[in-house]
Design a protein around this motif. Structure first.
Motif, PDB file in Angstrom:
ATOM      1  N   LYS A  76       0.816  -1.216   0.000  1.00 36.65           N
ATOM      2  CA  LYS A  76       0.000   0.000   0.000  1.00 36.65           C
ATOM      3  C   LYS A  76       0.853   1.270   0.000  1.00 36.65           C
ATOM      4  CE  LYS A  76      -3.785  -2.154   2.633  1.00 36.65           C
ATOM      5  NZ  LYS A  76      -4.514  -2.138   3.934  1.00 36.65           N
ATOM      6  N   VAL A  77       1.979   1.232   0.725  1.00 37.41           N
ATOM      7  CA  VAL A  77       2.767   2.448   0.945  1.00 37.41           C
ATOM      8  C   VAL A  77       3.788   2.719  -0.163  1.00 37.41           C
ATOM      9  CG1 VAL A  77       4.451   3.553   2.486  1.00 37.41           C
ATOM     10  CG2 VAL A  77       2.498   2.332   3.454  1.00 37.41           C
ATOM     11  N   ALA A  78       4.467   1.688  -0.628  1.00 37.72           N
ATOM     12  CA  ALA A  78       5.580   1.866  -1.570  1.00 37.72           C
ATOM     13  C   ALA A  78       5.105   2.355  -2.933  1.00 37.72           C
ATOM     14  CB  ALA A  78       6.360   0.566  -1.717  1.00 37.72           C
ATOM     15  N   VAL A  79       5.959   3.065  -3.620  1.00 43.05           N
ATOM     16  CA  VAL A  79       5.728   3.492  -4.999  1.00 43.05           C
ATOM     17  C   VAL A  79       6.826   2.865  -5.846  1.00 43.05           C
ATOM     18  CG1 VAL A  79       5.665   5.445  -6.595  1.00 43.05           C
ATOM     19  CG2 VAL A  79       4.649   5.667  -4.315  1.00 43.05           C
ATOM     20  N   ARG A  80       6.423   2.069  -6.813  1.00 48.80           N
ATOM     21  CA  ARG A  80       7.380   1.341  -7.667  1.00 48.80           C
ATOM     22  C   ARG A  80       8.411   0.579  -6.826  1.00 48.80           C
ATOM     23  NH1 ARG A  80       5.956   5.774 -10.765  1.00 48.80           N
ATOM     24  NH2 ARG A  80       7.495   7.156  -9.848  1.00 48.80           N
ATOM     25  N   LYS A  81       7.902  -0.061  -5.775  1.00 52.68           N
ATOM     26  CA  LYS A  81       8.731  -0.932  -4.908  1.00 52.68           C
ATOM     27  C   LYS A  81       9.836  -0.157  -4.184  1.00 52.68           C
ATOM     28  CE  LYS A  81       8.372  -5.094  -5.187  1.00 52.68           C
ATOM     29  NZ  LYS A  81       7.578  -6.097  -4.462  1.00 52.68           N
ATOM     30  N   GLU A  82       9.619   1.134  -3.923  1.00 53.44           N
ATOM     31  CA  GLU A  82      10.590   1.968  -3.217  1.00 53.44           C
ATOM     32  C   GLU A  82       9.887   2.779  -2.136  1.00 53.44           C
ATOM     33  OE1 GLU A  82      13.591   2.911  -7.014  1.00 53.44           O
ATOM     34  OE2 GLU A  82      12.172   4.438  -6.327  1.00 53.44           O
ATOM     35  N   LEU A  83      10.590   3.003  -1.020  1.00 52.96           N
ATOM     36  CA  LEU A  83      10.028   3.853   0.029  1.00 52.96           C
ATOM     37  C   LEU A  83      11.110   4.345   0.982  1.00 52.96           C
ATOM     38  CD1 LEU A  83       8.247   1.781   2.824  1.00 52.96           C
ATOM     39  CD2 LEU A  83       9.760   0.731   1.134  1.00 52.96           C
ATOM     40  N   ILE A  84      10.802   5.460   1.655  1.00 54.79           N
ATOM     41  CA  ILE A  84      11.651   5.980   2.728  1.00 54.79           C
ATOM     42  C   ILE A  84      11.270   5.253   4.015  1.00 54.79           C
ATOM     43  CG2 ILE A  84      12.219   8.021   4.110  1.00 54.79           C
ATOM     44  CD1 ILE A  84      11.367   9.714   1.648  1.00 54.79           C
ATOM     45  N   VAL A  85      12.259   4.855   4.804  1.00 53.60           N
ATOM     46  CA  VAL A  85      12.005   4.180   6.079  1.00 53.60           C
ATOM     47  C   VAL A  85      12.818   4.865   7.178  1.00 53.60           C
ATOM     48  CG1 VAL A  85      12.280   2.034   7.389  1.00 53.60           C
ATOM     49  CG2 VAL A  85      11.496   1.941   5.023  1.00 53.60           C
ATOM     50  N   ASN A 134      -1.383  11.512  13.467  1.00 57.70           N
ATOM     51  CA  ASN A 134      -0.943  12.520  12.497  1.00 57.70           C
ATOM     52  C   ASN A 134      -1.014  12.011  11.057  1.00 57.70           C
ATOM     53  OD1 ASN A 134       0.328  15.119  13.863  1.00 57.70           O
ATOM     54  ND2 ASN A 134       0.820  13.373  15.180  1.00 57.70           N
ATOM     55  N   ASP A 135      -1.736  10.893  10.870  1.00 62.27           N
ATOM     56  CA  ASP A 135      -1.917  10.320   9.530  1.00 62.27           C
ATOM     57  C   ASP A 135      -0.576  10.023   8.851  1.00 62.27           C
ATOM     58  OD1 ASP A 135      -3.546   9.331   7.511  1.00 62.27           O
ATOM     59  OD2 ASP A 135      -3.580  11.232   6.426  1.00 62.27           O
ATOM     60  N   VAL A 136       0.334   9.466   9.636  1.00 61.16           N
ATOM     61  CA  VAL A 136       1.658   9.086   9.136  1.00 61.16           C
ATOM     62  C   VAL A 136       1.726   7.554   9.048  1.00 61.16           C
ATOM     63  CG1 VAL A 136       4.129   9.013   9.702  1.00 61.16           C
ATOM     64  CG2 VAL A 136       2.820  11.120  10.040  1.00 61.16           C
ATOM     65  N   PRO A 137       2.098   7.004   7.886  1.00 61.11           N
ATOM     66  CA  PRO A 137       2.196   5.548   7.762  1.00 61.11           C
ATOM     67  C   PRO A 137       3.170   4.981   8.802  1.00 61.11           C
ATOM     68  CG  PRO A 137       2.393   6.601   5.615  1.00 61.11           C
ATOM     69  CD  PRO A 137       2.460   7.690   6.636  1.00 61.11           C
ATOM     70  N   VAL A 138       2.732   3.974   9.552  1.00 58.83           N
ATOM     71  CA  VAL A 138       3.549   3.454  10.649  1.00 58.83           C
ATOM     72  C   VAL A 138       3.460   1.937  10.707  1.00 58.83           C
ATOM     73  CG1 VAL A 138       1.680   3.704  12.349  1.00 58.83           C
ATOM     74  CG2 VAL A 138       4.080   3.744  13.112  1.00 58.83           C
ATOM     75  N   TYR A 139       4.533   1.338  11.162  1.00 60.59           N
ATOM     76  CA  TYR A 139       4.600  -0.116  11.318  1.00 60.59           C
ATOM     77  C   TYR A 139       5.311  -0.419  12.626  1.00 60.59           C
ATOM     78  CZ  TYR A 139       6.781  -4.762  10.698  1.00 60.59           C
ATOM     79  OH  TYR A 139       7.227  -6.045  10.873  1.00 60.59           O
ATOM     80  N   LYS A 140       4.692  -1.246  13.443  1.00 61.68           N
ATOM     81  CA  LYS A 140       5.322  -1.694  14.678  1.00 61.68           C
ATOM     82  C   LYS A 140       5.552  -3.191  14.566  1.00 61.68           C
ATOM     83  CE  LYS A 140       5.249  -1.106  19.692  1.00 61.68           C
ATOM     84  NZ  LYS A 140       5.465  -2.489  20.114  1.00 61.68           N
ATOM     85  N   ARG A 141       6.768  -3.594  14.745  1.00 60.61           N
ATOM     86  CA  ARG A 141       7.148  -4.991  14.573  1.00 60.61           C
ATOM     87  C   ARG A 141       6.507  -5.880  15.631  1.00 60.61           C
ATOM     88  NH1 ARG A 141      11.589  -6.746  15.315  1.00 60.61           N
ATOM     89  NH2 ARG A 141      12.123  -7.908  13.449  1.00 60.61           N
ATOM     90  N   ASP A 142       6.437  -7.154  15.319  1.00 63.43           N
ATOM     91  CA  ASP A 142       6.008  -8.128  16.317  1.00 63.43           C
ATOM     92  C   ASP A 142       7.038  -8.149  17.436  1.00 63.43           C
ATOM     93  OD1 ASP A 142       3.797  -8.807  14.810  1.00 63.43           O
ATOM     94  OD2 ASP A 142       4.859 -10.380  13.703  1.00 63.43           O
ATOM     95  N   PRO A 143       6.629  -8.501  18.655  1.00 62.50           N
ATOM     96  CA  PRO A 143       7.562  -8.479  19.799  1.00 62.50           C
ATOM     97  C   PRO A 143       8.851  -9.251  19.547  1.00 62.50           C
ATOM     98  CG  PRO A 143       5.324  -8.857  20.545  1.00 62.50           C
ATOM     99  CD  PRO A 143       5.285  -8.922  19.039  1.00 62.50           C
ATOM    100  N   ASP A 144       9.953  -8.633  19.937  1.00 66.66           N
ATOM    101  CA  ASP A 144      11.281  -9.243  19.837  1.00 66.66           C
ATOM    102  C   ASP A 144      12.096  -8.686  20.993  1.00 66.66           C
ATOM    103  OD1 ASP A 144      14.115  -9.501  19.230  1.00 66.66           O
ATOM    104  OD2 ASP A 144      13.553 -10.057  17.193  1.00 66.66           O
ATOM    105  N   ALA A 145      12.381  -9.530  21.963  1.00 67.65           N
ATOM    106  CA  ALA A 145      13.027  -9.079  23.205  1.00 67.65           C
ATOM    107  C   ALA A 145      14.322  -8.313  22.950  1.00 67.65           C
ATOM    108  CB  ALA A 145      13.293 -10.267  24.118  1.00 67.65           C
TER     109      ALA A 145
END
Length: 358
Positions: free
Chosen positions: A81-90, A132-143
């Protein structure tokens, strides 16, 4: 009615211009990909004789990996959904950098860059981004990652990215990794070459330091052989680089992550550069990754801005793609000053600040 028609036609014209711009970008990328594919076939296909002098060119662009969505199906859906032509800022962020993060994503929104994602390292940042309508991803738990992510400082958090980015590359996405002490003034995806595994901004401040030079070491005791020639280049900045989903890129991430895990006091930027640049030698096999140094005036570090650009009448008229406040500890204040200078046109906005840190 005429006014209404004029407004309608104006909107249609704007939409058509946007479509033309998008199609032009796609055509450029397609031509670029076609050219690279032809070069790859020539090098990896049947054996062939070398051409005439001056015509032989080695393969510079490694093929991308086959995407594997099974690595992280949840992230794969987000990136689709987020990437454009398989590219994105992270960017990675925890609550320690909340204020800088807001200035960071505000500059991205101002430029109109749609393809960016914040990796939230704690619940507070995840909620802050969503509000703030900013695309966000939180990873699954990892100690191992979560402990550093919640409370770690700049360097500790910076080291996490080499482990986290691996999944993005395995999923087949090119990533423009960004620290949050950066102001965006243009869309960086319009200024990339995409011909290397890693395309990085430099900590250098002129042509010599940014792109490399012959540094002569003088040892008078050697007499006739007193002068020894050495090659020097200032390091790549591990807080802003474009990395393609290739085998050498993934190997780079693995090497850096492994060393940082085994050498906890190491600085991720030093390790990143050592793995990129050190050649093979007895007891060590070097990384075979293609690399490109970004234009230091377009992808500008804060030393270039505060020591050189702001004092030069011609250079002050430049509009860089980004400004990275990497050389100065008073980051938030200088980030806001950069916005005032380049966005709001306040010509004296940078004047109160010294060249270096106080």
């Amino acid at each position: 009615m005429l006014k209404s028609e004029i407004v309608s036609l104006s909107e249609k014209n704007s939409e058509l211009k946007k479509q033309v711009r998008d199609l032009t970008e796609r055509l450029q990328l397609a031509e670029q990909g076609k050219d690279q594919a032809q070069k790859q076939f020539l090098v990896l296909g049947e054996q062939h004789k070398a051409g005439p002098f001056g015509t032989v060119k080695a393969l510079r662009t490694n093929p991308t990996v086959v995407p594997d969505d099974s690595v992280n199906p949840r992230l794969a859906k987000i990136l689709e959904k987020v990437a454009v032509r398989k590219e994105l800022i992270v960017a990675l962020a925890n609550s320690n950098v909340k204020e800088m993060l807001e200035v960071w994503f505000s500059s991205i929104k101002r430029v109109g860059i749609p393809n960016y994602l914040v990796i939230a390292l704690d619940d507070h940042i995840e909620e802050f981004c969503k509000s703030n309508d900013v695309p966000v991803y939180k990873r699954d738990p990892d100690a191992g990652i979560d402990a550093v992510g919640r409370s770690g400082g700049n360097h500790a958090v910076s080291g996490l990215k080499f482990r986290i980015l691996r999944e993005f590359l395995q999923l087949g996405y090119s990533v423009l990794l960004s620290d949050v002490d950066i102001i965006y003034l243009q869309n960086p995806f319009n200024h990339l070459y995409r011909d290397s595994d890693v395309e990085s901004m430099t900590d250098g401040h002129n042509n010599m330091t940014a792109y490399g030079y012959n540094d002569v070491f003088d040892e008078p005791a050697m007499g006739w052989a007193r002068y020894a020639h050495t090659m020097r280049i200032w390091v790549y900045n591990s807080g802003f680089f474009f990395i393609r989903p290739t085998i050498p890129s993934i190997e780079l991430l693995d090497r850096v992550a492994d060393r940082l895990a085994k050498q906890p006091n190491s600085w991720d930027q030093a390790v990143f550069n050592e793995e990129l640049f050190f050649p093979s030698h007895p007891g060590y096999e070097g990384l075979h990754a293609a690399k490109r140094t970004m234009d230091f005036y377009m992808f500008m570090n804060s030393k270039v801005l505060f020591k050189t650009v702001r004092k030069d009448a011609k250079l002050k008229k430049l509009k860089p793609v980004i400004v990275h406040v990497n050389y100065h500890p008073d980051k938030l204040r200088r980030m806001k000053a950069v916005v005032e200078f380049f966005v709001n046109g306040k010509q004296d906005a940078l004047d109160p600040y010294p060249d270096g840190s106080e």
